[in-house]
Design an enzyme around this catalytic site. Sequence first.
Site, PDB file in Angstrom:
ATOM      1  NE  ARG A  75       8.872   6.782  -6.727  1.00  0.00           N
ATOM      2  CZ  ARG A  75       8.665   6.108  -5.598  1.00  0.00           C
ATOM      3  NH1 ARG A  75       9.648   5.444  -5.045  1.00  0.00           N
ATOM      4  NH2 ARG A  75       7.489   6.096  -5.034  1.00  0.00           N
ATOM      5  CD  GLU A 112      -0.735   4.919  -2.982  1.00  0.00           C
ATOM      6  OE1 GLU A 112       0.106   4.663  -3.844  1.00  0.00           O
ATOM      7  OE2 GLU A 112      -0.747   6.003  -2.367  1.00  0.00           O
TER       8      GLU A 112
END
Length: 193
Positions: A75, A112
């Site tokens: 992205r 994460e």
Amino acid sequence: MVEMFAAENGLKGDARLQAISNAIRVVPHFPKQGIMFQDITTLLLDHKAFKNTVDIFVDRYKDMDISVVAGVEARGFMFGPTIALAIGAKFVPLRKPKKLPGEVIAEAYELEYGSDCLEMHVGAVEAGERAIVIDDLVATGGTLSAAISLLERVGAEVVECACVIGLREVKGQRRLNGKPLYILVEPREIDSC
């Protein structure tokens, strides 16, 4: 319910930030249970919000003598090339393993919800160049930390990291070794009553 709000970034009250916030979709439990995925694909569909996002970054970096815009796969590739063209810098893609032909250097990092690795072409960045790192979101800071390490290993000066979204509750900026972090919006929980 989750709503986006403008981060404290010197643009408080700028109507463009609210439009950017409104254009980002939150997808619950993606890619796994408990993750509130911040989806920028809806931002990209809104040409005005997308342009505002790029314009804000360009305004910030156009007079900072930046020669490298390093975009994190995937992205960061959506914002980085346009920003690089507008400020007169080169765009350097930081890719996932085995995506770049030729000689690369690599840096592993923790996410994460897993781990990964970034690679950069040897020779893409020269010692002394001033760089910014662009991505869509900072959470744990692992990806940005790996990007900083790649650039610094070849002697570049990382001036700042920039993301459209910052997850305040994760505190990813702690892993950036003191590098400034510029974010446009942060998600927050709101009461739906």
